[in-house]
Design an enzyme around this catalytic site. Structure first.
Site, PDB file in Angstrom:
ATOM      1  CG  HIS A 156      -5.739  -1.899  -0.536  1.00 30.68           C
ATOM      2  ND1 HIS A 156      -4.813  -1.555  -1.490  1.00 30.68           N
ATOM      3  CD2 HIS A 156      -5.310  -1.339   0.620  1.00 30.68           C
ATOM      4  CE1 HIS A 156      -3.876  -0.805  -0.937  1.00 30.68           C
ATOM      5  NE2 HIS A 156      -4.153  -0.664   0.336  1.00 30.68           N
ATOM      6  CG  ASP A 160      -6.429  -2.412  -4.468  1.00 37.11           C
ATOM      7  OD1 ASP A 160      -6.985  -1.410  -3.979  1.00 37.11           O
ATOM      8  OD2 ASP A 160      -5.212  -2.634  -4.374  1.00 37.11           O
ATOM      9  CB  SER A 186      -0.960  -0.041   1.195  1.00 32.44           C
ATOM     10  OG  SER A 186      -1.966   0.925   1.077  1.00 32.44           O
TER      11      SER A 186
END
Length: 403
Positions: A372, A342, A188
């Site tokens: 995610h 995502d 991320s």
């Protein structure tokens, strides 16, 4: 004690009801298999987020404090197979994981930058992830405890990661690591930091070159929030489309009232829009990623005021995808993991294309059932983990073993 229990029960009900009505229900696409588990995860996350916001509004504790506590979780049991030591690389806190098993020669080294949008996440939160990578790839892992916003404004997070990386490159042999086999890795926003650090080092002639970069569903651009993945996955847990920008603006300490204009694409002047279209445009996304639906966004008037206030959105530290060709062409080999469900999927797809266009070798892992956060959850129990996360971790370790 009884009054406290009643208070907590009432508080829980209030938060649950408010979030049920104020937040959209999860939009789980038909192709997603573990539907019940993702729904439960979505509601739990929303509840925690709502409670954190409520406690912040009534002045009990800042919103990020509760999110940090929850993300840190329960520490894992004592580790039998690794030496674990807390150190400082310059002024940056790190935790070192070294396999106990003997080895011939020096090991590879991995610098891990955790996710959390620069606002939460920690060494403790990623303890399981770093242990897993160290054990299963027989590597020395350095988990970097970079400073968090808002207490430490952007780009303190990048500065800490860069400092730790330079220190490790210079002292790798002290930890039994081959300086030519050092990899930056992150998920991320940690993937953002990994990409930014790799870019910052391309012209350093006084340091060993990074062996590779591992970017796990990274955020890489603040130019276009209407790419196919943003449209298709706008309501897929946990990183909803608007939540992505909300967290990003909080990380940059910018006004959330700017969100509508940014989402419409009014934050960039025409000359920059034309420049970035070479690298960030729906036409560059392969057709198979548009089959779940895509509608080209309407062009909106440019806002000079918004552009002036959020220039950090197009800073290459925040948005490595828009780095110049001269930088991209010098980057190390990459492993990029993307997830079908995502909003950040297309960031990774576009970065893969940019690297490959410049002859950089890319190993791409696309998780068809991924979302995610799935890698972060994979090192917990089977009750929490998703099949996609387990598969992704295996692919990462397979890549590491080749380095």
């Amino acid at each position: 004690m009884e009054l406290l229990a009643i208070f907590l029960a009432v508080l829980t009900v209030i938060v649950a009801i408010s979030f049920y009505y104020e937040h959209p229900k999860a939009k789980i696409p038909p192709g997603f298999r573990q539907r019940l588990k993702i729904h439960i995860f979505h509601h739990l996350f929303n509840f925690v987020l709502g409670l954190a916001q409520l406690l912040d509004k009534v002045g009990i504790t800042p919103e990020v404090s509760l999110l940090r506590i929850i993300m840190d979780g329960i520490p894992p049991l004592k580790e039998k197979h690794l030496f674990i030591k807390d150190l400082r690389f310059e002024k940056v806190e790190v935790r070192l994981y070294q396999p106990k098993t003997p080895t011939n020669g020096q090991r590879r080294g991995i610098l891990y930058f955790h996710g959390g949008v620069g606002l939460f996440g920690s060494i403790r939160a990623y303890e399981r992830t770093c242990r897993y990578l160290a054990r299963n790839s027989n590597s020395v892992v350095v988990s970097v405890g970079y400073r968090l916003a808002p207490e430490h404004p952007y780009p303190s997070q990048f500065e800490d990661c860069l400092t730790a990386t330079i220190h490790f490159l210079r002292t790798a042999q002290d930890y039994g690591v081959d300086p030519s086999r050092i990899i930056v890795c992150g998920d991320s926003s940690g993937g953002t930091l990994s990409a930014a650090v790799a870019q910052a080092l391309v012209n350093r002639r006084d340091l060993p070159k990074l062996r590779a970069q591992i970017l796990i569903y990274p955020f890489l651009q603040g130019v276009d929030f209407n790419l196919p993945s943003y449209q298709q996955n706008d309501g897929v847990p946990v990183l909803l489309r608007e939540r992505t920008l909300t967290f990003g603006l909080k990380y940059l300490n910018e006004d959330l009232s700017l969100m509508p204009e940014i989402l419409k694409g009014s934050h960039l002047p025409e000359d920059l829009q034309l420049k970035y279209q070479k690298w960030i445009h729906s036409d560059l996304i392969p057709p198979e990623f548009k089959t779940r639906g895509y509608k080209p966004s309407t062009k909106h008037p440019f806002s000079e005021e918004v552009y002036t206030r959020i220039k950090a959105l197009i800073d290459t530290v925040f948005a490595p995808l828009i780095a110049e060709d001269s930088v991209i062409a010098q980057l190390p080999e990459a492993f990029i993991l993307t997830c079908e469900y995502d909003v950040l999927r297309d960031d990774g797809v576009l970065y893969k294309k940019r690297l490959e266009d410049h002859g950089i070798k890319v190993t791409w892992c696309h998780l068809q059932q991924g979302f995610h956060g799935t890698i972060f959850l994979a090192t917990y129990s089977r009750v929490v983990a998703f099949q996609s996360g387990n598969k992704g971790l295996e692919k990462i370790v397979d890549f590491l073993r080749l380095m």
